[in-house]
Write an enzyme that holds these catalytic residues in place. Structure first.
Site, PDB file in Angstrom:
ATOM      1  N   TYR A 154       8.700 -24.477  75.245  1.00  0.00           N
ATOM      2  CA  TYR A 154       8.138 -25.826  75.161  1.00  0.00           C
ATOM      3  C   TYR A 154       9.279 -26.781  74.820  1.00  0.00           C
ATOM      4  CZ  TYR A 154       4.897 -29.530  73.577  1.00  0.00           C
ATOM      5  OH  TYR A 154       4.206 -30.699  73.426  1.00  0.00           O
TER       6      TYR A 154
ATOM      7  N   TYR B  97      -5.270 -23.874  70.561  1.00  0.00           N
ATOM      8  CA  TYR B  97      -4.061 -23.794  69.733  1.00  0.00           C
ATOM      9  C   TYR B  97      -4.138 -24.752  68.548  1.00  0.00           C
ATOM     10  CZ  TYR B  97       0.739 -24.353  68.178  1.00  0.00           C
ATOM     11  OH  TYR B  97       1.858 -24.420  67.388  1.00  0.00           O
ATOM     12  N   HIS B  98      -4.444 -26.021  68.829  1.00  0.00           N
ATOM     13  CA  HIS B  98      -4.418 -27.035  67.778  1.00  0.00           C
ATOM     14  C   HIS B  98      -5.613 -26.913  66.836  1.00  0.00           C
ATOM     15  CE1 HIS B  98      -1.768 -28.633  70.926  1.00  0.00           C
ATOM     16  NE2 HIS B  98      -1.048 -29.007  69.892  1.00  0.00           N
TER      17      HIS B  98
ATOM     18  N   LYS C  87      -1.643 -43.566  58.526  1.00  0.00           N
ATOM     19  CA  LYS C  87      -0.826 -42.862  59.517  1.00  0.00           C
ATOM     20  C   LYS C  87      -0.276 -43.888  60.501  1.00  0.00           C
ATOM     21  CE  LYS C  87      -1.192 -38.908  61.266  1.00  0.00           C
ATOM     22  NZ  LYS C  87       0.045 -38.404  60.658  1.00  0.00           N
TER      23      LYS C  87
ATOM     24  N   ASP D  78       1.690 -40.661  65.829  1.00  0.00           N
ATOM     25  CA  ASP D  78       1.510 -39.270  65.421  1.00  0.00           C
ATOM     26  C   ASP D  78       0.040 -38.996  65.148  1.00  0.00           C
ATOM     27  OD1 ASP D  78       1.663 -36.735  64.240  1.00  0.00           O
ATOM     28  OD2 ASP D  78       2.102 -37.600  62.270  1.00  0.00           O
TER      29      ASP D  78
ATOM     30  N   HIS E  67      -1.190 -35.852  64.485  1.00  0.00           N
ATOM     31  CA  HIS E  67      -1.397 -34.642  63.682  1.00  0.00           C
ATOM     32  C   HIS E  67      -1.789 -35.071  62.271  1.00  0.00           C
ATOM     33  CE1 HIS E  67       0.950 -32.948  67.028  1.00  0.00           C
ATOM     34  NE2 HIS E  67       0.294 -31.838  66.755  1.00  0.00           N
TER      35      HIS E  67
END
Length: 657
Positions: free
Chosen positions: A18, A172-173, A531, A535, A537
Site C-alpha cells: 500500500y 479492515y477499518h 478534529k 483526517d 480516523h
C-alpha cells in the site's frame, strides 16, 4: 517422494504494498521500484483531499496534500502516476470510496490513452461507503445516494470492465475501530447485502449471479491469529450461505469469498517498534495458512507505521516477508491444514453464531443503511472495552504494558526512522493544478460538468459522464462539487452519546477532581474535542471524549472534518480545554492556524492539547507554538490524559503558576 515428484504448488497470492505519497511523479517512481523488487500488484494510497473530493488548493486541503497518499486532481496527475506502467497487464487496487466513480474514470481514461483494451483491465476500487460512516470518515454524500453511486460503478464495470472488482466490502477499518470478530463479520456482511440489494435491479436476473461473483472483500487480521484464521473460515461459510439462501446463487464459483487483506495496524506500537515485525508476520499467518480461506492479495504494513510514513526500505522488508512465505516455505504445496480440526471447527461455529445473531439484529432495523448509528455506537463501545483491558493489563501488549524495559532500537535513524514529506511539495502540486486549469478548454469542461450534474439529478449512471469529464480535464474538486450539489453532504454519527457509561472502573478519584475544579470554575468543566483537517480516523478522539464524559466533564464533540475556524467558533461556547486529534501528519500547519486564531479571538488563555502520530521534533515545535501537552500512541493510559485536562482547567493550578 523423489525430487521429480514434488507436489503441485498453488499459485501465490498477489503481493502488494500500500503506497503513495507526495506527488504522482514520486509515487510512480516508488511503484516502479516495488514492481522491480517482485511486487505483483499495485495498491494505491490517495491523499485525504483526493479521497474526500477536494482539489489540492482547497482550504480544507491545507497541510493534507500528499501526506497519507498521492494527490490526484485530474487526468494529468493520473497519467503521471502510471507513467511507464502498462495498465492492461497490471492488477491495481485503489483505496478510494466516495470518489471511486471519479478515480476509476481517470484510470480508464489513462488506460485508453495507453491503448489498453478496457475490457481486460483488472483491479479493485474499494468503494465501501458504509464503513466510511462507521470508521474511516472519507464519505461525502448521504448513505442512500452513496449506495446508488456504488451501484453505478458495479453496473458500468459489469458491462464494460468485466474483470474489475467494482466494490470491495471493507471490514479492515471496522477492526481498526475496535470491532470484535463477530462485529467485523456481521457489519461487513450487512454492508455486502445492502449493496447486493441495490444491484439486483441493475442487471437481468440471469446475469445477477455473475455480478455477485465480482463483489470482493478487504479484511483485517489481528494478533490473535487462531481466532483471526477461524474468522476467515467463518467469512467463507457465511458468504456462501448468504449468496445461496438470500440471493439464490446456485453456482459455487459465484459464491466464493474473494478477499484481499492488510494485517492489523491498530496493534502496531510506538514503543519498541521493532517488535512490530513479528506482529505483522504472525498476523499474515491468519490469512495464508488455511488454503480454503486464503487471501487472494496481501499487503503488509511496515514496522514503523506507528511512527510515521515508512521509507522504501521499510516497505521492502514487509514485501520480503510475503515472498519468503510464498516462495521459500512449502505452505503452497498442501491442502487445507485445518479441515476436520475440532478446535478450529468449534471456534468457527461460535463466530458464525455470533455473527448471525448480529446480522438478524441489523436486518430487523431495516439493513445496514438504517443501522449505521447503531453500528457506530457498538464500535465505540467495543473500542472502549479494548482500551480498558489494555489499561488494566488484562490484554498484554509487549513493550507497552509488560516487558517495557529494553534497548533503544538501532533501526531508528537521525530522522526518527520514517520518511518525511517536504512541505514545499504542496505548493508545487498547487502550481501544477493551476497550470492544468489554465491550459484546458473551459467550454469543454463546463459542458462535461453540466452533463455530469444532469446525469446525477436524473438518476442516470454517472460513469459515462464521469469518464467524459476526466477526458475534458475536470478536476477532483469539480467532480465532487456536482455530487454535493445534487445529493447533499452528510455528517456521520460520532458514536459518543452524552450519557455516562458504567463500563470504565476506577474513575472515582477523577470524578471527584472534575467536581472540585468545576466548583472553582463556577460551571461544569467543559472539554472541546476537535478534529481539524480531513483526517477521518476518529477512534482516538472518540475514546478521549468517551472517557472524559465518564469522568464527569461536559463534552463538545461534533465529529470529523472541521476547519480551525470552526473549532475556534466552538471554543467560544466556554471551553476550558481544547483537545485536537490529527493522525494524518498535518498537525504543524493546522495547529499553527488554530493557535493564531485562538489568540486573535481572545482565547489565548484556553489550554490546547494535541494527539496524533507526532514525531519528537514536531512535538517540540508544537510546544513552542503554545500547545500545553502533546500525546502520541505511546500515551495509552487515558486516565493520565484525563488528569492532565483537569489540571490544565483548574484555576488554582493557573494561579499557582
Amino acid at each position: 517422494m523423489t525430487e521429480t515428484q514434488m507436489p503441485q504448488r498453488d499459485k501465490p497470492w498477489l503481493i502488494r504494498t500500500y503506497a503513495g505519497h507526495s506527488t504522482a511523479k514520486a509515487s510512480n517512481e516508488l511503484y516502479r521500484g516495488n514492481l522491480a523488487k517482485g511486487q505483483t500488484g499495485l495498491s494505491v494510497a490517495f491523499d485525504l483531499p483526493t479521497q474526500t473530493g477536494y482539489d489540492s488548493d482547497h482550504i480544507l486541503a491545507r497541510g493534507e496534500v500528499g501526506k497519507v497518499g498521492v494527490p490526484v486532481c485530474h487526468l494529468g496527475d493520473m497519467r503521471a502516476l502510471f507513467q511507464d506502467i502498462p495498465l492492461e497487464q497490471m492488477n491495481t487496487s485503489m483505496t478510494i470510496n466516495a470518489t471511486a466513480p471519479w478515480l476509476l474514470s481517470l484510470y480508464i481514461a489513462v488506460a485508453e490513452e495507453q491503448g489498453a483494451d478496457i475490457s481486460k483491465l483488472q483491479g479493485t476500487v474499494q468503494n465501501d461507503l458504509i464503513k466510511e460512516y462507521l470508521s474511516r470518515g472519507t464519505y461525502i454524500c448521504p448513505p442512500k445516494p452513496s449506495l446508488k453511486l456504488i451501484g453505478d460503478v458495479a453496473e458500468y464495470c459489469y458491462t464494460n470492465v468485466p474483470k474489475w472488482n467494482p466494490m470491495n466490502v471493507c471490514s479492515y477499518h471496522l477492526q481498526e475501530a475496535g470491532a470484535t470478530p463477530e462485529q467485523e463479520l456481521a457489519f461487513a456482511l450487512a454492508t455486502a447485502t445492502a449493496v447486493l440489494d441495490e444491484l439486483k435491479t441493475r442487471v437481468p436476473a440471469e446475469d445477477f449471479p455473475t455480478l455477485v461473483g465480482r463483489i470482493s472483500f478487504f479484511v483485517n487480521a489481528g494478533i490473535r491469529f487462531v481466532t483471526e484464521m477461524c474468522k476467515m473460515r467463518a467469512f467463507v461459510d457465511l458468504w456462501d450461505e448468504i449468496c445461496r439462501d438470500r440471493y439464490s446463487v446456485e453456482d459455487p464459483k459465484y459464491r466464493r469469498f474473494r478477499y484481499g487483506v492488510q494485517v492489523n495496524s491498530l496493534g502496531l506500537t510506538e514503543q519498541q517498534p521493532e517488535n512490530n515485525v513479528y506482529r505483522i508476520l504472525i498476523e499474515m499467518l491468519a490469512v495464508t495458512l488455511s488454503k480454503n480461506a486464503r487471501a487472494r492479495a496481501v499487503q503488509l504494513p511496515a514496522w514503523n507505521e506507528a511512527l510515521g510514513l515508512p521509507r522504501p526500505w521499510d516497505q521492502q522488508w514487509s514485501m520480503r516477508m510475503q515472498q519468503i512465505m510464498a516462495y521459500e516455505t512449502d505452505l503452497l504445496e498442501y491442502d487445507d491444514l485445518f479441515d476436520g480440526n475440532p478446535a478450529v471447527d468449534a471456534k468457527v461455529e461460535v463466530l458464525k453464531a455470533g455473527a448471525r445473531a448480529e446480522l438478524a439484529n441489523i436486518d430487523s432495523m431495516g439493513g445496514a443503511v438504517e443501522a449505521i448509528e447503531y453500528m457506530k455506537g457498538r464500535l465505540v463501545d467495543s473500542n472502549a472495552e479494548r482500551l480498558n483491558r489494555i489499561e488494566r493489563g488484562e490484554t498484554v501488549v509487549v513493550g507497552v504494558n509488560k516487558f517495557t524495559h529494553g534497548e533503544p532500537s538501532p533501526l531508528m535513524d537521525a530522522e526518527g526512522g520514517i520518511m518525511t514529506v517536504d512541505p514545499a511539495m504542496e505548493q508545487d502540486q498547487i502550481g501544477r493544478l493551476s497550470a492544468w486549469r489554465d491550459e484546458r478548454n473551459d467550454g469543454e469542461v463546463r459542458a462535461a460538468l453540466a452533463d455530469l450534474r444532469a446525469a446525477a439529478a436524473e438518476g442516470r449512471n454517472v460513469m459515462p459522464a464521469s469518464i467524459a469529464c476526466a477526458k475534458a480535464g475536470v478536476t477532483t474538486g469539480e467532480w465532487a462539487a456536482q455530487m454535493r450539489a445534487v445529493f447533499g453532504e452528510y455528517r456521520g454519527p460520532t458514536g459518543v452519546s452524552r450519557s455516562v457509561s458504567n463500563k470504565t472502573e476506577g474513575l472515582e478519584d477523577l470524578r471527584e477532581a472534575v467536581n472540585m475544579v468545576s466548583d472553582r470554575l463556577g460551571t461544569r468543566l467543559r472539554f472541546l474535542v476537535g478534529k481539524p483537517g480531513l483526517d477521518g480516523h476518529s477512534n482516538g478522539a472518540e475514546q478521549i471524549a468517551f472517557r472524559a464524559r465518564d469522568c464527569g466533564m461536559e463534552i463538545d464533540y461534533e465529529g470529523i472534518r472541521l476547519t480551525p475556524e470552526q473549532i475556534v467558533d466552538a471554543a467560544r461556547n466556554g471551553a476550558h480545554v481544547v483537545g485536537l486529534s490529527i493522525l494524518s501528519g498535518s498537525h504543524i500547519p493546522l495547529v499553527e492556524d488554530l493557535m493564531e486564531r485562538m489568540r486573535a479571538d481572545g482565547l489565548g488563555h484556553v489550554p490546547v492539547i494535541v494527539g496524533g502520530i507526532i514525531p519528537d521534533e514536531d512535538a517540540r515545535r508544537l510546544k513552542v507554538m503554545g500547545v500545553a501537552q502533546v500525546y502520541t500512541p505511546k500515551d495509552f493510559k487515558l486516565n493520565t490524559i484525563m488528569r492532565d485536562i483537569v489540571t490544565l482547567a483548574d484555576p488554582a493550578s493557573v494561579a499557582a503558576e
